[in-house]
Design an enzyme around this catalytic site. Sequence first.
Site, PDB file in Angstrom:
ATOM      1  N   LYS A 286     -19.636 -57.299 -57.757  1.00 42.91           N
ATOM      2  CA  LYS A 286     -19.670 -57.008 -59.195  1.00 42.91           C
ATOM      3  C   LYS A 286     -21.072 -56.735 -59.724  1.00 42.91           C
ATOM      4  CE  LYS A 286     -15.387 -58.964 -60.919  1.00 42.91           C
ATOM      5  NZ  LYS A 286     -14.758 -59.582 -59.725  1.00 42.91           N
TER       6      LYS A 286
ATOM      7  N   GLU B 142     -16.418 -58.982 -71.572  1.00 45.62           N
ATOM      8  CA  GLU B 142     -15.313 -59.930 -71.590  1.00 45.62           C
ATOM      9  C   GLU B 142     -15.098 -60.376 -70.155  1.00 45.62           C
ATOM     10  OE1 GLU B 142     -14.339 -56.638 -71.374  1.00 45.62           O
ATOM     11  OE2 GLU B 142     -13.174 -56.950 -69.537  1.00 45.62           O
TER      12      GLU B 142
ATOM     13  N   SER C 282     -15.166 -58.169 -50.285  1.00 44.96           N
ATOM     14  CA  SER C 282     -15.742 -58.037 -51.625  1.00 44.96           C
ATOM     15  C   SER C 282     -16.527 -59.257 -52.109  1.00 44.96           C
ATOM     16  CB  SER C 282     -14.629 -57.716 -52.630  1.00 44.96           C
ATOM     17  OG  SER C 282     -13.603 -58.695 -52.577  1.00 44.96           O
TER      18      SER C 282
HETATM   19  C1  LIG Z   1     -13.472 -59.375 -59.353  1.00 43.98           C
HETATM   20  C2  LIG Z   1     -13.255 -59.388 -57.905  1.00 43.98           C
HETATM   21  C3  LIG Z   1     -12.338 -58.517 -57.281  1.00 43.98           C
HETATM   22  C4  LIG Z   1     -11.429 -57.600 -58.045  1.00 43.98           C
HETATM   23  O1  LIG Z   1     -12.050 -56.625 -58.814  1.00 43.98           O
HETATM   24  P1  LIG Z   1     -12.078 -55.090 -58.404  1.00 43.98           P
HETATM   25  O2  LIG Z   1     -12.580 -54.415 -59.612  1.00 43.98           O
HETATM   26  O3  LIG Z   1     -10.683 -54.694 -58.031  1.00 43.98           O
HETATM   27  O4  LIG Z   1     -12.997 -54.982 -57.238  1.00 43.98           O
HETATM   28  C5  LIG Z   1     -12.242 -58.534 -55.899  1.00 43.98           C
HETATM   29  N1  LIG Z   1     -12.986 -59.377 -55.152  1.00 43.98           N
HETATM   30  C6  LIG Z   1     -13.865 -60.232 -55.716  1.00 43.98           C
HETATM   31  C7  LIG Z   1     -14.650 -61.137 -54.824  1.00 43.98           C
HETATM   32  C8  LIG Z   1     -14.036 -60.268 -57.095  1.00 43.98           C
HETATM   33  O5  LIG Z   1     -14.909 -61.128 -57.647  1.00 43.98           O
END
Ligand SMILES: *Cc1c(COP(=O)(O)O)cnc(C)c1O
Length: 393
Positions: free
Chosen positions: A89, A111, A377
């Site tokens: 993010k 938000e 992610s």
């Molecule tokens: C917020 C988050 C997501 C989901 O958000 P996307 O916009 O779909 O990437 C996925 N993995 C993690 C670790 C997150 O913090």
Amino acid sequence: MKYQVDERGYYGKFGGAFIPEMLYPNVEELRTNYVSIIESEDFKKEFDDLLRNYVGRPTPLFLAERLSEKYKAKIYLKREDLCHTGAHKINNTIGQILLAKRLGKQKIIAETGAGQHGVATATVCALMGMECIVYMGKLDMERQRPNVERMRILGTKVVPAISGNMTLKDATNEAMRHWINHPTDTHYIIGSVVGPHPYPDMVARFQSVISQEIKNQLTNETGNPFPDYVIACVGGGSNAAGAFYHFLDDEHVNLIGVEAAGKGVDTNESAATTALGKIGILHGSKSLLMQTEDGQVIEPYSISAGLDYPGIGPMHAHLFSTGRVQFLNATDDEAMNAGIELSRLEGIIPAIESAHAVAVLKKLELSDEDIVVVNLSGRGDKDLETYIKWGKY
Ligand SMILES: *Cc1c(COP(=O)(O)O)cnc(C)c1O
């Protein structure tokens, strides 16, 4: 280029900017300026420098040997979990705050649902010395206390949204209202590839560094920039958009988005938008969303807070409806098992969101020759309590 946004802000029939009249000047200012700013040498230099020295990019592309052995393919993990603040993010929030500065803004609003985007926003506001307000549903504030305190430590004011269900949708409404009332000095940082045009395209561009690095790293490793598969989880879709971006026109690369099935797609406790959603308007754009017959948004459910979103961004709706991206899903149980398995096989405890992407490895028909990239992610530190409650390890 056929998967990119057109000049009207549409991906096929999805996208656009469905906003109240009062927000038009704010969004229009962004729309007319974002490409020239992002593509300027001065912006690129500052963005690249912060990604390298603050976020810790490039993140490694790790050949997971024991996982590869188990699933009979060559599996690489793109280690977004090693980014500063623990997930992808921050790539987006850095990009947006640099853009906001160049538009002459002094204040940031955002938000947040689970608090991850709020923390990534609070982090870059501290870094840049910008005043920051994050709107968060009162119920979410109670459920996500550590993230509320992280934001406060970073100097951000967290404002509870006390209307409706007191969750994400209500926080979004409050943030919109604030932006309407402070159009000249405030930028609104949206956390995924959602919202009115140009947000989905802007966020996808900032996250596209993920697929750019994958291409470079695979070329160095194997002499070929193209994997056979790229797999990423989809909440709103920003990490997936980033991981897919530079492969969209290379149709021989199989792109797989993984949604949260929750307790199962036919249980009413799910967040699998492509399986359950219909076309509609959410957060300022036309996309697929989970709704009742008369158009009320259905509360989504997933064990993972980051995937607990009733829609997907318009780019993904288009990628789904054209068949360019195959959407699969994983249940809570499948994701938790995959999270434990990755921990045991590779010494990496993933975020539960990311574990959903790992969970589909067993649903694919892979061969020894296949090169698979799983976008990891985020890291699992924030999910420790969920792992403990689940207990089966
Ligand atoms: C917020 C988050 C997501 C989901 O958000 P996307 O916009 O779909 O990437 C996925 N993995 C993690 C670790 C997150 O913090």
